[in-house]
Design a protein around this motif. Sequence first.
Motif, PDB file in Angstrom:
ATOM      1  N   SER A 162       0.796  -1.221   0.000  1.00  0.00           N
ATOM      2  CA  SER A 162       0.000   0.000   0.000  1.00  0.00           C
ATOM      3  C   SER A 162       0.829   1.273   0.000  1.00  0.00           C
ATOM      4  CB  SER A 162      -0.939   0.001   1.220  1.00  0.00           C
ATOM      5  OG  SER A 162      -0.214  -0.194   2.421  1.00  0.00           O
ATOM      6  N   ALA A 163       2.155   1.160  -0.054  1.00  0.00           N
ATOM      7  CA  ALA A 163       2.990   2.357  -0.071  1.00  0.00           C
ATOM      8  C   ALA A 163       4.409   1.931  -0.418  1.00  0.00           C
ATOM      9  CB  ALA A 163       2.957   3.071   1.286  1.00  0.00           C
ATOM     10  N   GLY A 164       5.323   2.890  -0.381  1.00  0.00           N
ATOM     11  CA  GLY A 164       6.728   2.567  -0.529  1.00  0.00           C
ATOM     12  C   GLY A 164       7.157   2.316  -1.961  1.00  0.00           C
ATOM     13  N   VAL A 165       8.420   1.885  -2.100  1.00  0.00           N
ATOM     14  CA  VAL A 165       9.025   1.611  -3.397  1.00  0.00           C
ATOM     15  C   VAL A 165       9.504   0.167  -3.423  1.00  0.00           C
ATOM     16  CG1 VAL A 165      10.874   2.218  -4.999  1.00  0.00           C
ATOM     17  CG2 VAL A 165       9.765   4.015  -3.650  1.00  0.00           C
ATOM     18  N   ILE A 166       9.095  -0.568  -4.437  1.00  0.00           N
ATOM     19  CA  ILE A 166       9.559  -1.936  -4.674  1.00  0.00           C
ATOM     20  C   ILE A 166      10.444  -1.881  -5.907  1.00  0.00           C
ATOM     21  CG2 ILE A 166       8.867  -4.343  -4.939  1.00  0.00           C
ATOM     22  CD1 ILE A 166       7.670  -2.966  -2.445  1.00  0.00           C
ATOM     23  N   GLN A 167      11.719  -2.278  -5.775  1.00  0.00           N
ATOM     24  CA  GLN A 167      12.607  -2.079  -6.912  1.00  0.00           C
ATOM     25  C   GLN A 167      13.753  -3.085  -6.940  1.00  0.00           C
ATOM     26  OE1 GLN A 167      14.410   1.809  -6.592  1.00  0.00           O
ATOM     27  NE2 GLN A 167      15.129   1.477  -4.507  1.00  0.00           N
ATOM     28  N   ASN A 168      14.305  -3.227  -8.150  1.00  0.00           N
ATOM     29  CA  ASN A 168      15.550  -3.989  -8.360  1.00  0.00           C
ATOM     30  C   ASN A 168      15.450  -5.444  -7.898  1.00  0.00           C
ATOM     31  OD1 ASN A 168      16.650  -1.474  -9.174  1.00  0.00           O
ATOM     32  ND2 ASN A 168      17.253  -1.013  -7.053  1.00  0.00           N
ATOM     33  N   ILE A 169      14.385  -6.121  -8.283  1.00  0.00           N
ATOM     34  CA  ILE A 169      14.175  -7.495  -7.826  1.00  0.00           C
ATOM     35  C   ILE A 169      13.607  -8.351  -8.948  1.00  0.00           C
ATOM     36  CG2 ILE A 169      11.894  -6.903  -6.879  1.00  0.00           C
ATOM     37  CD1 ILE A 169      12.342  -9.067  -4.746  1.00  0.00           C
ATOM     38  N   GLY A 170      14.023  -9.605  -8.972  1.00  0.00           N
ATOM     39  CA  GLY A 170      13.446 -10.568  -9.878  1.00  0.00           C
ATOM     40  C   GLY A 170      12.757 -11.682  -9.119  1.00  0.00           C
ATOM     41  N   VAL A 171      11.702 -12.226  -9.694  1.00  0.00           N
ATOM     42  CA  VAL A 171      11.045 -13.438  -9.175  1.00  0.00           C
ATOM     43  C   VAL A 171      10.982 -14.392 -10.356  1.00  0.00           C
ATOM     44  CG1 VAL A 171       9.046 -14.424  -8.000  1.00  0.00           C
ATOM     45  CG2 VAL A 171       9.679 -12.036  -7.594  1.00  0.00           C
ATOM     46  N   THR A 172      11.761 -15.468 -10.305  1.00  0.00           N
ATOM     47  CA  THR A 172      11.940 -16.319 -11.479  1.00  0.00           C
ATOM     48  C   THR A 172      11.462 -17.743 -11.233  1.00  0.00           C
ATOM     49  OG1 THR A 172      14.218 -16.816 -10.787  1.00  0.00           O
ATOM     50  CG2 THR A 172      13.898 -14.970 -12.288  1.00  0.00           C
ATOM     51  N   ASN A 173      10.951 -18.343 -12.312  1.00  0.00           N
ATOM     52  CA  ASN A 173      10.483 -19.733 -12.294  1.00  0.00           C
ATOM     53  C   ASN A 173       9.443 -19.971 -11.197  1.00  0.00           C
ATOM     54  OD1 ASN A 173      10.547 -22.332 -13.448  1.00  0.00           O
ATOM     55  ND2 ASN A 173      11.897 -23.092 -11.843  1.00  0.00           N
ATOM     56  N   SER A 195       5.234   2.222  -5.723  1.00  0.00           N
ATOM     57  CA  SER A 195       6.018   2.529  -6.914  1.00  0.00           C
ATOM     58  C   SER A 195       6.904   1.321  -7.203  1.00  0.00           C
ATOM     59  CB  SER A 195       6.879   3.763  -6.666  1.00  0.00           C
ATOM     60  OG  SER A 195       7.734   4.019  -7.766  1.00  0.00           O
ATOM     61  N   ILE A 196       6.794   0.752  -8.408  1.00  0.00           N
ATOM     62  CA  ILE A 196       7.531  -0.466  -8.766  1.00  0.00           C
ATOM     63  C   ILE A 196       8.470  -0.161  -9.920  1.00  0.00           C
ATOM     64  CG2 ILE A 196       7.315  -2.825  -9.620  1.00  0.00           C
ATOM     65  CD1 ILE A 196       4.682  -3.055  -8.156  1.00  0.00           C
ATOM     66  N   ASN A 197       9.768  -0.421  -9.700  1.00  0.00           N
ATOM     67  CA  ASN A 197      10.784  -0.073 -10.690  1.00  0.00           C
ATOM     68  C   ASN A 197      11.782  -1.210 -10.869  1.00  0.00           C
ATOM     69  OD1 ASN A 197       9.872   2.772 -10.727  1.00  0.00           O
ATOM     70  ND2 ASN A 197      10.816   2.872  -8.705  1.00  0.00           N
ATOM     71  N   ASN A 198      12.191  -1.445 -12.101  1.00  0.00           N
ATOM     72  CA  ASN A 198      13.283  -2.367 -12.416  1.00  0.00           C
ATOM     73  C   ASN A 198      13.054  -3.754 -11.819  1.00  0.00           C
ATOM     74  OD1 ASN A 198      15.781  -3.182 -13.529  1.00  0.00           O
ATOM     75  ND2 ASN A 198      16.867  -2.668 -11.635  1.00  0.00           N
ATOM     76  N   ILE A 199      11.976  -4.378 -12.236  1.00  0.00           N
ATOM     77  CA  ILE A 199      11.675  -5.730 -11.758  1.00  0.00           C
ATOM     78  C   ILE A 199      11.493  -6.640 -12.967  1.00  0.00           C
ATOM     79  CG2 ILE A 199      10.583  -4.788  -9.676  1.00  0.00           C
ATOM     80  CD1 ILE A 199       8.374  -6.639 -12.086  1.00  0.00           C
ATOM     81  N   TYR A 200      11.674  -7.931 -12.745  1.00  0.00           N
ATOM     82  CA  TYR A 200      11.421  -8.903 -13.812  1.00  0.00           C
ATOM     83  C   TYR A 200      10.883 -10.182 -13.183  1.00  0.00           C
ATOM     84  CZ  TYR A 200      16.016 -10.770 -12.450  1.00  0.00           C
ATOM     85  OH  TYR A 200      17.082 -11.271 -11.742  1.00  0.00           O
ATOM     86  N   THR A 201      10.039 -10.886 -13.913  1.00  0.00           N
ATOM     87  CA  THR A 201       9.437 -12.105 -13.408  1.00  0.00           C
ATOM     88  C   THR A 201       9.368 -13.154 -14.506  1.00  0.00           C
ATOM     89  OG1 THR A 201       7.152 -11.467 -13.967  1.00  0.00           O
ATOM     90  CG2 THR A 201       7.975 -10.816 -11.785  1.00  0.00           C
ATOM     91  N   SER A 202       9.306 -14.412 -14.078  1.00  0.00           N
ATOM     92  CA  SER A 202       9.022 -15.516 -14.996  1.00  0.00           C
ATOM     93  C   SER A 202       8.349 -16.620 -14.206  1.00  0.00           C
ATOM     94  CB  SER A 202      10.305 -16.037 -15.662  1.00  0.00           C
ATOM     95  OG  SER A 202      11.150 -16.672 -14.705  1.00  0.00           O
ATOM     96  N   GLY A 203       7.581 -17.446 -14.898  1.00  0.00           N
ATOM     97  CA  GLY A 203       6.917 -18.537 -14.223  1.00  0.00           C
ATOM     98  C   GLY A 203       5.542 -18.803 -14.811  1.00  0.00           C
ATOM     99  N   VAL A 204       4.752 -19.560 -14.061  1.00  0.00           N
ATOM    100  CA  VAL A 204       3.429 -19.986 -14.511  1.00  0.00           C
ATOM    101  C   VAL A 204       2.389 -19.661 -13.460  1.00  0.00           C
ATOM    102  CG1 VAL A 204       2.019 -21.968 -15.203  1.00  0.00           C
ATOM    103  CG2 VAL A 204       4.427 -21.858 -15.883  1.00  0.00           C
TER     104      VAL A 204
END
Length: 208
Positions: A162-173, A195-204
């Motif tokens: 509900s607030a803050g910055v989420i950044q520079n993180i990946g969640v993979t597979n 605020s979400i910046n510089n993230i990447y994800t992969s999976g099902v």
Amino acid sequence: ISGTSGSFNVGAGTSSNTITTGSGGTVNVNNFNLTKGAWTQTGATLPSFNVSNNFQIDSGNALPSSNASFARAVNGTGIIDIFGLQGIASSTALLATSYTLNNNINATVTQYWTNTAGSGFTPIGTSTNGYFGNFDGQNFAVNNLYISTSNATNVGLLGFTSAGVIQNIGVTNANITITGTGNNIGILAGNSSSSINNIYTSGVITVS
């Protein structure tokens, strides 16, 4: 504490009582359940902690819990394993704290966890008690996250922010399965106004 074929159930007298170990207080068990109290490992150097099967915080009750909390982070903010990452969800105070990832996180063991909603990792933050700290992954990733639940809302590594910055993180597979109806389902976050910046994800993600 070593019991690679056994279970370690630990609790304090009240929810406010602290359970802590020094830098030599290693844990290596098959199953772990914190039933009551505040598990606290927040020094500059953390002892090793490994649960090869089922890891539970206040088994039988939803997170965040009014009975038990699990804090495991370098200097209180640096997450180094999946157990400390899950611990963020365990109390409203921890949900209000800012964190970093200090290394890549192997979440493979979450496939063996059980909780009140089903099995696997319990998303961090709910619509009632959201996560509102900052989270900086420092370009590290959480790999092999597993969540399986039914008729769920706000599901992901982060359930509700509900607030803050989420950044520079990946969640993979990641492997996320919802049986029945599912709303606000994601790999990084289910429902977020951060605020979400510089993230990447992969999976099902499977909803059936």
